[in-house]
Scaffold this motif. Structure first.
Motif, PDB file in Angstrom:
ATOM      1  N   PHE A  86       0.886  -1.332  -0.004  1.00  0.00           N
ATOM      2  CA  PHE A  86       0.013   0.190  -0.026  1.00  0.00           C
ATOM      3  C   PHE A  86       0.930   1.275  -0.034  1.00  0.00           C
ATOM      4  O   PHE A  86       0.666   2.077  -0.813  1.00  0.00           O
ATOM      5  N   PHE A  87       1.851   1.490   1.127  1.00  0.00           N
ATOM      6  CA  PHE A  87       2.392   2.737   1.069  1.00  0.00           C
ATOM      7  C   PHE A  87       3.556   2.771   0.043  1.00  0.00           C
ATOM      8  O   PHE A  87       4.108   3.626  -0.487  1.00  0.00           O
ATOM      9  N   GLY A  88       3.987   1.544  -0.528  1.00  0.00           N
ATOM     10  CA  GLY A  88       5.094   1.552  -1.581  1.00  0.00           C
ATOM     11  C   GLY A  88       4.300   2.089  -2.822  1.00  0.00           C
ATOM     12  O   GLY A  88       4.983   2.698  -3.663  1.00  0.00           O
ATOM     13  N   GLY A  89       3.012   1.677  -3.011  1.00  0.00           N
ATOM     14  CA  GLY A  89       2.367   2.179  -4.210  1.00  0.00           C
ATOM     15  C   GLY A  89       1.984   3.547  -4.233  1.00  0.00           C
ATOM     16  O   GLY A  89       2.015   4.425  -5.170  1.00  0.00           O
ATOM     17  N   ILE A  90       1.972   4.125  -3.107  1.00  0.00           N
ATOM     18  CA  ILE A  90       1.770   5.616  -2.862  1.00  0.00           C
ATOM     19  C   ILE A  90       3.092   6.405  -2.925  1.00  0.00           C
ATOM     20  O   ILE A  90       3.152   7.594  -3.714  1.00  0.00           O
ATOM     21  N   TRP A  91       3.947   5.968  -2.117  1.00  0.00           N
ATOM     22  CA  TRP A  91       5.158   6.829  -2.013  1.00  0.00           C
ATOM     23  C   TRP A  91       6.609   6.281  -2.735  1.00  0.00           C
ATOM     24  O   TRP A  91       7.512   6.649  -2.405  1.00  0.00           O
ATOM     25  N   GLY A  92       6.441   5.193  -3.374  1.00  0.00           N
ATOM     26  CA  GLY A  92       7.539   4.418  -3.837  1.00  0.00           C
ATOM     27  C   GLY A  92       8.532   3.906  -2.802  1.00  0.00           C
ATOM     28  O   GLY A  92       8.096   3.223  -2.076  1.00  0.00           O
ATOM     29  N   LEU A  93       9.871   4.128  -2.965  1.00  0.00           N
ATOM     30  CA  LEU A  93      10.765   3.330  -2.262  1.00  0.00           C
ATOM     31  C   LEU A  93      10.642   4.048  -0.546  1.00  0.00           C
ATOM     32  O   LEU A  93      10.899   3.208   0.093  1.00  0.00           O
ATOM     33  N   TRP A  94      10.426   5.193  -0.775  1.00  0.00           N
ATOM     34  CA  TRP A  94      10.101   5.907   0.822  1.00  0.00           C
ATOM     35  C   TRP A  94       9.090   5.308   1.426  1.00  0.00           C
ATOM     36  O   TRP A  94       9.140   4.795   2.521  1.00  0.00           O
ATOM     37  N   GLY A  95       7.970   5.042   0.583  1.00  0.00           N
ATOM     38  CA  GLY A  95       6.858   4.145   1.121  1.00  0.00           C
ATOM     39  C   GLY A  95       7.201   2.673   1.713  1.00  0.00           C
ATOM     40  O   GLY A  95       6.780   2.396   2.774  1.00  0.00           O
ATOM     41  N   VAL A  96       7.862   2.242   0.787  1.00  0.00           N
ATOM     42  CA  VAL A  96       8.382   0.828   1.293  1.00  0.00           C
ATOM     43  C   VAL A  96       9.359   0.915   2.586  1.00  0.00           C
ATOM     44  O   VAL A  96       9.048   0.128   3.417  1.00  0.00           O
ATOM     45  N   PHE A  97      10.114   1.694   2.460  1.00  0.00           N
ATOM     46  CA  PHE A  97      10.987   1.935   3.673  1.00  0.00           C
ATOM     47  C   PHE A  97      10.392   2.008   5.085  1.00  0.00           C
ATOM     48  O   PHE A  97      10.430   1.462   6.174  1.00  0.00           O
ATOM     49  N   PHE A  98       9.415   2.925   4.866  1.00  0.00           N
ATOM     50  CA  PHE A  98       8.538   3.517   6.116  1.00  0.00           C
ATOM     51  C   PHE A  98       7.130   2.851   6.302  1.00  0.00           C
ATOM     52  O   PHE A  98       6.441   3.160   7.038  1.00  0.00           O
ATOM     53  N   ALA A  99       6.927   1.702   5.503  1.00  0.00           N
ATOM     54  CA  ALA A  99       5.935   0.916   5.529  1.00  0.00           C
ATOM     55  C   ALA A  99       5.588   0.479   6.855  1.00  0.00           C
ATOM     56  O   ALA A  99       4.275   0.692   7.465  1.00  0.00           O
ATOM     57  N   ILE A 100       6.508  -0.015   7.738  1.00  0.00           N
ATOM     58  CA  ILE A 100       6.268  -0.635   8.785  1.00  0.00           C
ATOM     59  C   ILE A 100       5.955   0.415   9.936  1.00  0.00           C
ATOM     60  O   ILE A 100       5.234   0.224  10.883  1.00  0.00           O
ATOM     61  N   PRO A 101       6.862   1.261  10.109  1.00  0.00           N
ATOM     62  CA  PRO A 101       6.652   2.502  10.906  1.00  0.00           C
ATOM     63  C   PRO A 101       5.172   3.100  10.810  1.00  0.00           C
ATOM     64  O   PRO A 101       4.604   3.348  11.928  1.00  0.00           O
TER      65      PRO A 101
END
Length: 359
Positions: A318-333
């Motif tokens: 979900f967050f990777g689809g919205i914000w790309g690499l930053w979303g992937v990195f901060f998906a768990i936080p």
């Protein structure tokens, strides 16, 4: 319908602080979506300062002064940044370009391996399937090579923007560290004076997310560094590029390691063939992954609440689809933050039914 909405509003939004927090979350999300690209240096600087603040706090607990702690941590950050920009980044780019040049040879080698599969396993693999896979791989590699050439030709504006970022980000990081208390006080004055729920959520998010982000950054450095040393010692080609990929793969739990194993195995196979060197490389790589999952992760994230694997994968998607690499990195936080919000959100009993509906 109206009665249902009234019941939900009474149950979840009867507390004034809950309404304010909901508006803050919605406004912040919309603001990041609309202006995130424009404010990328400021957001990146805030995240980096958030990571470095943990080191400043630990130095303060050891008796080091505030100013000395901030300057020391900031100089370490500058050293790492300079080393990445002028050491690792050019080396990785050189190896990416070399790998693109080697792509045709790898494709021919892959074709020779694939052509043997229908002869060895005629009941499982057909010649048509092998031909289809080979054409798809050739197309993807051709597109990647074309992108690499076009990127190198049109990278001058991006380099100018990168230079601007490299000047702005360290300055912003320094002031975020130096004036942390002043900035937090200014934000606190905009919030209600009595905010027990917000303080509870902030404490939980600060503890969980700070530990996770700092631990994940340290995990990337350790796993990537150890992998580079091991690959370099074993004579693995493209060691810097592969170790960077292995280090970044820890950002995506369960999926990253499995995905990065493919290029590691393919490059080792075409470099050394089916021999002892290939086996040693894969064994050492497997040991690094096992130590990361069974030793390093429990040590670094002992204070972080574990989320269910399904929640982690959904958050990454979900967050990777919205914000790309930053979303992937901060998906768990971000998932941890949402969990803290839901846990602390005040919930009241539903409205009683009117007497007419009871009858």
């Amino acid at each position: 319908m109206i009665r249902t909405l009234r019941s939900l509003a009474h149950k979840y939004f009867s507390d004034e602080e809950a309404v304010i927090l909901f508006l803050i979350l919605v406004t912040g999300t919309v603001f990041v979506i609309l202006f995130g690209a424009m404010l990328a240096p400021a957001i990146a600087s805030l995240i980096i300062a958030f990571i470095l603040q943990g080191l400043v706090t630990k130095l303060n607990k050891l008796g080091v002064g505030e100013t000395v702690s901030i300057l020391g941590v900031f100089l370490v950050f500058l050293g790492i940044l300079v080393g990445f920009l002028f050491g690792l980044l050019p080396l990785v780019w050189t190896q990416v370009s070399a790998l693109a040049g080697e792509a045709p040879r790898i494709i021919r080698g892959l074709q020779s391996y694939l052509e043997l599969l229908p002869e060895q396993y005629p009941h499982l693999i057909s010649a048509e399937a092998v031909s289809t896979v080979y054409q798809q791989v050739s197309t993807e590699v051709g597109q990647f090579t074309q992108w690499l050439v076009s990127f190198s030709l049109s990278s001058i504006p991006d380099l100018v923007a990168l230079l601007i970022y490299m000047v702005l980000v360290p300055i912003l990081v320094f002031f975020f560290l130096k004036d942390r208390k002043v900035l937090l006080g200014a934000v606190a004055r905009l919030l209600p004076p009595q905010r027990p729920m917000m303080l509870q959520i902030w404490h939980e998010v600060n503890l969980q997310c700070a530990n996770y982000v700092r631990g994940k950054a340290l995990e990337i450095l350790i796993v990537g560094g150890v992998t580079y040393i091991a690959f370099k010692f074993l004579g693995m080609p493209y060691a810097a590029l592969l170790s960077l990929l292995v280090g970044l793969s820890v950002v995506i739990p369960y999926i990253g390691a499995a995905v990065v194993t493919i290029p590691v195995a393919v490059i080792a196979l075409f470099a050394f063939g089916w021999g002892s060197q290939f086996i040693w490389i894969m064994v050492i790589y497997g040991i690094i992954q096992a130590l990361d999952g069974n030793v390093l992760v429990p040590v670094l994230f002992s204070e972080v609440n574990n989320l269910h694997p399904v929640v982690i994968i959904v958050a990454v998607l979900f967050f990777g689809g919205i914000w790309g690499l930053w979303g992937v990195f901060f998906a768990i936080p971000l998932a941890t933050m949402l969990k803290a919000v839901f846990s602390a959100w005040p919930v009241k009993d539903s409205l009683p039914l009117p007497e007419t509906e009871k009858q």
